[in-house]
Design a protein around this motif. Structure first.
Motif: not given
Length: 248
Positions: A29, A83, A86-88, A90, A107-108, A111, A119
């Motif tokens: 990611v 957001n 979308k992270r999840r 990805s 990854p955070t 947020l 996350i």
């Protein structure tokens, strides 16, 4: 970008010679994930998986969607995702090649506190319940401390330390109050011991087993010790002490 020299191993694959085979064991990611907003989460996952020559079945997409907690929105356009969602998504995309390793870059980032916590819990779940090794790259050292059990510190493009977090924070650093301070600093530099000045103390990276002989040598040099004690650091403090020690 091709490496100028050196090799590394991913399970039984020696890279870069066998990098293509090793890639099938890895997912990743990037810092700012990008999707087609007009397509649904499911359509994005199908498309991105196909770019890796991976045919994702309906059940596999539903499985990873449920794992990362977006199963109720997987058929909605990504343009309406938050957001955090979308992270999840990805992370779901990174899981579709059925990897043994995933690489997560910030990854955070971006947020809110609840999103960061969600996350973080997801990353821990992937490791602890599903046995996936996570390489976690971040400048948020408080998150690194909460998630990782082993870290590498990169300074000026080189790995200067690789250590278990627990050992790094609790076993390596001592606060010293001594006089004359200049002689103590000279001793630490002579022994290549990383340190930083912290108010009235010198924070030094020492092996606890060597403390008696260090005290003896300081005494022989007429350096008077008033206090020396193990210092429980945050990861940020330990990181700064290590990097500043490299700069001395």
């Amino acid at each position: 970008m091709r490496p100028s020299q050196g090799t590394f191993q991913v399970f039984n694959y020696l890279c870069p010679t066998q990098l293509n085979q090793a890639k099938h064991l890895m997912g990743g990611v990037i810092d700012i994930p990008s999707f087609y907003d007009n397509l649904s989460g499911r359509e994005n996952l199908h498309l991105l998986a196909s770019l890796s020559n991976f045919r994702a079945s309906k059940s596999e997409i539903e499985s990873v969607s449920a794992l990362v907690g977006i199963e109720t929105i997987i058929d909605k356009p990504v343009g309406v995702y938050s957001n955090g969602q979308k992270r999840r998504l990805s992370i779901a995309q990174a899981l579709l090649p059925r990897p043994k390793i995933i690489v997560l870059d910030e990854p955070t980032s971006g947020l809110d506190p609840q999103g960061v916590k969600n996350i973080r819990n997801l990353i821990l779940q992937l490791n602890q319940e599903h046995g996936i090794t996570v390489f976690f790259s971040s400048h948020l050292l408080s998150e690194v401390q909460k998630i990782c059990n082993r870290i590498s510190i990169i300074h000026k493009g080189k790995i200067i330390k690789t250590v278990d977090v627990k050992d790094f924070l609790f076993d390596s650093f001592f606060s010293i109050q001594a006089s004359p301070v200049e002689e103590l600093l000279h001793f630490l530099k002579e022994k290549n011991i990383p340190y930083r000045i912290q108010e009235k103390y010198i924070l030094a990276s020492l092996d606890g087993n060597h403390i008696p002989e260090i005290i003896k040598e300081l005494t022989n040099r007429n350096i008077f010790i008033y206090e020396i004690f193990r210092h429980q650091l945050s990861l940020e403090e330990a990181f700064l002490a290590t990097v500043e020690g490299e700069n001395q």
